[in-house]
Design an enzyme around this catalytic site. Structure first.
Site, PDB file in Angstrom:
ATOM      1  N   PRO A   3       0.842  -1.198   0.000  1.00 39.00           N
ATOM      2  CA  PRO A   3       0.000   0.000   0.000  1.00 39.00           C
ATOM      3  C   PRO A   3       0.877   1.247   0.000  1.00 39.00           C
ATOM      4  CG  PRO A   3      -0.763  -1.587   1.618  1.00 39.00           C
ATOM      5  CD  PRO A   3       0.575  -2.067   1.141  1.00 39.00           C
ATOM      6  N   CYS A   4       0.495   2.223  -0.775  1.00 36.78           N
ATOM      7  CA  CYS A   4       1.307   3.433  -0.925  1.00 36.78           C
ATOM      8  C   CYS A   4       0.961   4.435   0.172  1.00 36.78           C
ATOM      9  CB  CYS A   4       1.070   4.054  -2.305  1.00 36.78           C
ATOM     10  SG  CYS A   4       1.992   5.567  -2.577  1.00 36.78           S
ATOM     11  N   GLN A   5       1.879   4.633   1.100  1.00 41.60           N
ATOM     12  CA  GLN A   5       1.679   5.614   2.167  1.00 41.60           C
ATOM     13  C   GLN A   5       2.643   6.782   1.969  1.00 41.60           C
ATOM     14  OE1 GLN A   5       2.636   2.211   4.615  1.00 41.60           O
ATOM     15  NE2 GLN A   5       1.148   2.955   6.116  1.00 41.60           N
TER      16      GLN A   5
END
Length: 423
Positions: free
Chosen positions: A147-149
């Protein structure tokens, strides 16, 4: 190799041609109006010869798909997968011949799905930050869609330590602990431009710091890989530096044609049978009445003005196309990108013919899951697992490219200096 002798029979609908060329339907229609393209009078489709010089079409005509899909591992390659979800990426890698030795996933329903379908897989359920990856020995390849944080940049050197607290840091830690020959990460297309490109730049720095050489990233469009869906994913492939100068990664070739919802739902090239009825969400009565007025391939602007106002409410007066709202899919186009629910107002995914949201097995086919892959948990849990997945056929195409890369590494490693002919 594609049979070019049959290319005179190939014709493209305006919608599919627009998808292939990454142009809008309006652009294709304007080209027709200017006389640049001439549809067949009977079908309204564009013959191949009129667009055959486009690069995207050329790649489909001259594809090495069959040759690449015949590639098999020359030995058993051990795979670790992170953020495994409901199994889309893992199935594709398995179909390409890779052996999963560890899969990590936090969602309990997704873990149950993995265990139910593959009891022999080593599924580790729980927080990735608690997993000791040193237990995985002699790993050849590591994959996963982190997931892109957002990262914090103030006064930072933009390296490995700066990504602490993010799931990318945990993927980097797993790479550090397993030292695979190759790793592949996938993410949303938006990662390319996230935070004005700084996020991707940080990721590139970390990959270098870990001792890997990154292949120039690409956004792959699922429609080119035998997937009936307009999904795009950013793919990162990196090779360990001690091996990187010996080999070259080759991106998968496209399939010879674009699959549509008709291919997904009915017996044919993609599936041997029609899609089975399955659980699915339902519309409230009034919404169903309004959606019944939307034509195939249409959306809220195809409703009468009164119904537009009723359905859109305050959004009626806002700018933007809002093309996902009250959207009915078309049998003769690939699906729009699936979300974690087919009946969200902003991203409606109505069945092309029946007035209802797509059912679970229809969702699964659009993501090219095998029909015998059974999702565990509630109906909504199944939608979530499918909507978040990497399309299986896209994963398989990438898997064959990765197997070829590992084969090349293996064969280069077998060449001893004394056996090399220096003449």
């Amino acid at each position: 190799m594609f049979d070019v002798q049959n290319k005179t029979e190939i014709k493209y609908s305006i919608a599919v041609l627009a998808d292939i060329l990454s142009q809008s339907k309006a652009t294709i229609a304007a080209r027709i109006k200017r006389g640049e393209l001439t549809p067949c009078p009977d079908s309204g489709k564009i013959p191949l010869e009129q667009v055959s010089m486009n690069t995207e079409i050329q790649k489909m005509i001259l594809t090495k798909w069959d040759e690449e899909h015949a590639v098999k591992p020359i030995r058993s390659y051990r795979l670790v997968e992170l953020f495994a979800g409901g199994g889309g990426l893992a199935i594709g890698m398995e179909q390409a011949g890779l052996e999963s030795v560890l899969l990590n996933e936090m969602d309990k329903h997704a873990c149950n799905t993995l265990r139910h379908n593959r009891p022999d897989w080593n599924v580790i359920e729980g927080d990735i930050s608690k997993v000791d990856f040193t237990q995985a020995k002699e790993v050849d390849i590591l994959t996963g869609g982190f997931p892109c944080q957002a990262f914090s940049y103030a006064g930072k050197s933009l390296g490995f330590e700066d990504t602490r607290g993010t799931l990318f840091f945990e993927m980097a830690r797993a790479i550090k602990e397993t030292q695979p020959k190759v790793f592949m990460a996938e993410n949303v297309k938006a990662l390319f431009t996230h935070d004005e490109g700084r996020t991707l730049e940080t990721i590139k720095n970390v990959i270098d710091e870990l001792g890997y050489e990154l292949v120039e990233p690409r956004v792959l469009k699922a429609i080119f890989y035998k997937v009936p869906q307009k999904r795009e994913r950013l793919i990162l492939v990196a090779i360990r530096k001690d091996l990187a100068q010996k080999v070259k990664f080759h991106w998968p070739s496209p399939y010879k044609r674009v699959m549509t919802l008709r291919d997904a739902f009915y017996a044919g090239e993609l599936y041997p049978t029609d899609v089975q009825e399955s659980p699915g969400q339902e519309y409230p009565l009034r919404k169903k009445e309004i959606m019944s007025e939307v034509p195939q391939g249409g959306y809220w602007r195809d409703l009468s003005d009164d119904l537009q106002r009723e359905y859109m409410q305050g959004s009626y007066f806002l700018g933007g196309g809002k093309t996902g709202m009250a959207r009915r899919l078309s049998l003769d186009e690939p699906s729009l990108t699936l979300t974690t629910s087919p009946a969200q107002k902003q991203t409606e995914r109505c069945h092309p013919i029946e007035t209802r949201p797509l059912q679970v097995r229809e969702y699964a086919r659009i993501q090219t899951f095998p029909d015998n892959w059974e999702f565990q948990g509630s109906k909504n849990a199944a939608y979530k697992q499918i909507g978040n997945a990497v399309p299986v056929n896209l994963a398989r195409a990438l898997g064959h490219s990765l197997v070829q890369l590992l084969n090349d590494i293996e064969e280069r490693d077998e060449i001893k200096p004394e056996t090399i002919d220096l003449k």
